[in-house]
Design an enzyme around this catalytic site. Sequence first.
Site, short mmCIF file in Angstrom:
data_model
loop_
_atom_site.label_atom_id
_atom_site.label_comp_id
_atom_site.label_asym_id
_atom_site.label_seq_id
_atom_site.Cartn_x
_atom_site.Cartn_y
_atom_site.Cartn_z
N GLU A 126 0.84 -1.19 0.00
CA GLU A 126 0.00 0.00 0.00
C GLU A 126 0.88 1.24 0.00
OE1 GLU A 126 -1.96 -2.04 3.67
OE2 GLU A 126 -3.17 -0.29 3.17
N LYS A 128 2.25 4.71 1.36
CA LYS A 128 2.32 5.27 2.72
C LYS A 128 1.92 6.74 2.65
CE LYS A 128 5.26 5.63 6.78
NZ LYS A 128 4.93 7.05 7.04
N ASP A 130 1.07 10.49 3.56
CA ASP A 130 1.74 11.45 4.43
C ASP A 130 0.69 12.28 5.14
OD1 ASP A 130 4.44 13.88 3.98
OD2 ASP A 130 3.83 12.65 5.66
N TYR A 238 -6.02 1.70 6.63
CA TYR A 238 -4.95 0.74 6.32
C TYR A 238 -5.00 -0.51 7.21
CZ TYR A 238 -2.52 3.34 10.10
OH TYR A 238 -2.19 3.96 11.28
N LYS A 324 10.79 3.86 2.62
CA LYS A 324 10.68 5.28 2.36
C LYS A 324 11.33 5.66 1.03
CE LYS A 324 8.79 6.69 6.30
NZ LYS A 324 9.44 7.76 7.03
N CYS A 418 30.80 24.93 28.28
CA CYS A 418 29.38 24.75 27.97
C CYS A 418 28.72 26.09 27.64
CB CYS A 418 28.68 24.11 29.17
SG CYS A 418 26.89 23.99 29.00
N CYS A 421 26.12 26.71 30.86
CA CYS A 421 26.55 26.93 32.25
C CYS A 421 28.01 27.33 32.39
CB CYS A 421 26.28 25.69 33.09
SG CYS A 421 27.35 24.28 32.69
N CYS A 448 29.21 18.27 28.50
CA CYS A 448 29.37 19.30 29.53
C CYS A 448 29.53 18.60 30.87
CB CYS A 448 28.14 20.21 29.54
SG CYS A 448 27.97 21.18 31.05
N CYS A 454 24.23 22.28 35.47
CA CYS A 454 23.95 22.89 34.17
C CYS A 454 22.44 22.94 33.98
CB CYS A 454 24.59 22.08 33.05
SG CYS A 454 24.19 22.64 31.40
#
Length: 789
Positions: A126, A128, A130, A238, A324, A418, A421, A448, A454
């Site tokens: 079938e 697919k 969207d 489906y 896909k 980082c 932080c 980090c 953080c």
Amino acid sequence: MSSQHTIATRIAQLRQIIAQHDYNYYALDAPTVPDSEYDRLFAELRELEQQHPELITNDSPTQRVSGQASAAFTQVEHQVPMLSLGNAFAEEQVLEFALRAEQALGADQSHNDLFSPAVTVEYCCEPKLDGLAVSISYEQGVLVRAATRGDGQTGEDITANVRTIRNVPLKLQGEGWPEFLEVRGEVYMPKVGFEALNQRALAAGQKPFANPRNAAAGSLRQLDSKITASRPLEFCCYGSSTEGLADRHSSTLQRLQGWGIMISPEMQVVESIQGCLAYYADIGQRRAQLPYDIDGVVFKVDALEQQRTLGFRAREPRWALAYKFAAQEEITELLDVEFQVGRTGAVTPVARLKPVHVGGVMVANATLHNMDEVARLGVMIGDSVIVRRAGDVIPQITQVVLERRPSDARPVQTPSHCPVCGSQVERTQLVRRSKNKQVVSDGAVWRCMGRLSCQAQLQQALIHFVARRAMDIDGLGEKIIEQLVTTKLVASPADLYRLSYEQVLELDGFADLSARNLLSAIAGSKRPRLARLIFALGIPDVGEETAKVLARALGSLQRVQQAYPETLLWLPEIGAEVAHEIASFFADSHNQAVLAQLAELDVHAVDEGQPDVEFQACTTFAGFIEQFQITGVASTNAQRLAEHFKTLEALFAADWLDLSSIARMSKNTAQAVQDFIKQEGQRQRVLQLEQQLIDFGMHWTCQREQVQAAPLAGQTWVLTGGLEELTREQAKARLELLGAKVAGSVSAKTNCVVAGSSAGSKLTRAQELGIAVLDEAEFIAKLAELENQ
């Protein structure tokens, strides 16, 4: 005959005629009357119903839009989870899928007879679509509920909106449908309707939708169903979660079509995976001419008995695959690279792009995964790059157009501190034992080191900790957690359990009742199941399934904390990198402190106990020797050493003569073994590992305990219909604690069915098979009886 009776008869006749025209138009794509005639019949029905409102029924075509706008969507729990499909992006992956399926089915049918012919597998193919996945339920042939897929277990009630979709029958056609029927499919917006919708939006000075999928999703989630009704949506089925409709997937769809439910006119059954690939190629060539968007095709093993044999893995079926289409690509400019900090401290580069349309979507950001990927691509800031949407969803950079590189292009530099932080950023190290050596290599991730100090890590860690599949603390959304972190009320997950009524009351949006409800939800989360607690901790690479393995195999959080990486490798589906991440997580002093705080606050798993009996004595002496990775000692020589020496003590006491006397073992290998056992550090580590296997009951000399089996051990139960006193998840958890397996369908192997309100085909199936059935009151009483034994 009375006038009233004549009008009622005419109204019923009109409804039947209009429903038949809807069926001809949408399900069969073969209208038999012009639009003007359809409109005339519809107008007549509407006028008669306006004159006689007492004759209006919910399944009338005029009642697709009714009532006031909803203030919010209520949650709906799917009786059977709406699973996602595995994805393939290359032909090799499709062939591997087919090979696995056909080998499994061949083994099942041949009863391990190697000379039996290969099994024949037919596949239903079938397109697919969207769009947005939904489930639609019918009782006695009348539409009663529709819900989004959500997270697969729980979706949103969108019944009022789905009723407005013209090709969704409010009442099923024909006859023979079951008492309860649930169909699943995709709501989408055809290309023509999408273009017209955007033209109207532009004319009104509004922002147009980026693509048909976004338009469909946005239209379906309107709080006012009148807005949904104005959008050109369609539904394509489906499948169905209702059992017993047919013996093949394709036959099920055809039967649904006979009841007025639209299925794909492109559906086709082929005999082999080569037929699937031919179907994929054909649809791919015609993709642009189709009246709707598709992002691939779906292959399903057609025979339902074969589907049951193949079963499921984690959250996807082994009998279906989405292949896909290749993503569309465009060229754009890389304007900058910024770094984001995730829950585990991973510092991830994100590309900021000059906005460009890719596959109908405006893309301004793309993932770069990690700095190894940056180096592999050789990308620099200012480069022209090729961007594609992986799987038509996630934008990523696939290539640098070197001939367009500007003279002022700048290299991408990993930040030393980082960006959130300011803490040090360090590259992860992977430690592996290889050939009697400890090998340290650079990992792909930079982290980090601020940990929970953080704010980015803390906020994401808390969101994960309170999630429904983790500690399940209702009412702690992202915005509330952001407030708690910003105001410094919470600096670790443990701090959630220290919050006071006065502190919560000061947060934005809280009053007396909501504050008490939140504190009640937090207090109520103190007794999770062990697997949930392990998952909630946010250990890198430890998802729900791995957490369940750890909980079942080791039985307590303390054992999970103590486990050496080499011990963890004996558990199913745990490899070297995951074992290293688990051990590193629990070795970290910050994490140890948080765990200690949680224990002090009386947060502990309700089901801690001994390791599951299936893991007792699960190791072998030969496998243990092989773990040492001594040069020349693979599985065969490890087995020879194990058979010769029997115990680790005897192996450690061996000398050159003992080792060289072993048949078919080379002198070089014997020397490598002797060198290994002479190293004191190695001997101590091996002895520690053996002792832990003994302590955990996993050692090869351990005796399997003769424990009393759980009351429902070996039984399969099925939950169907709605429960009032328990959620489905709570009912499932209590059954699993009693040893039962909770299945999604009824078969001859089912021991008992729990039937709540609106139970449908599963209840019917159970009654046909003579399986025991409990209503909710009987079920709760049975749980109490078993739990108190």
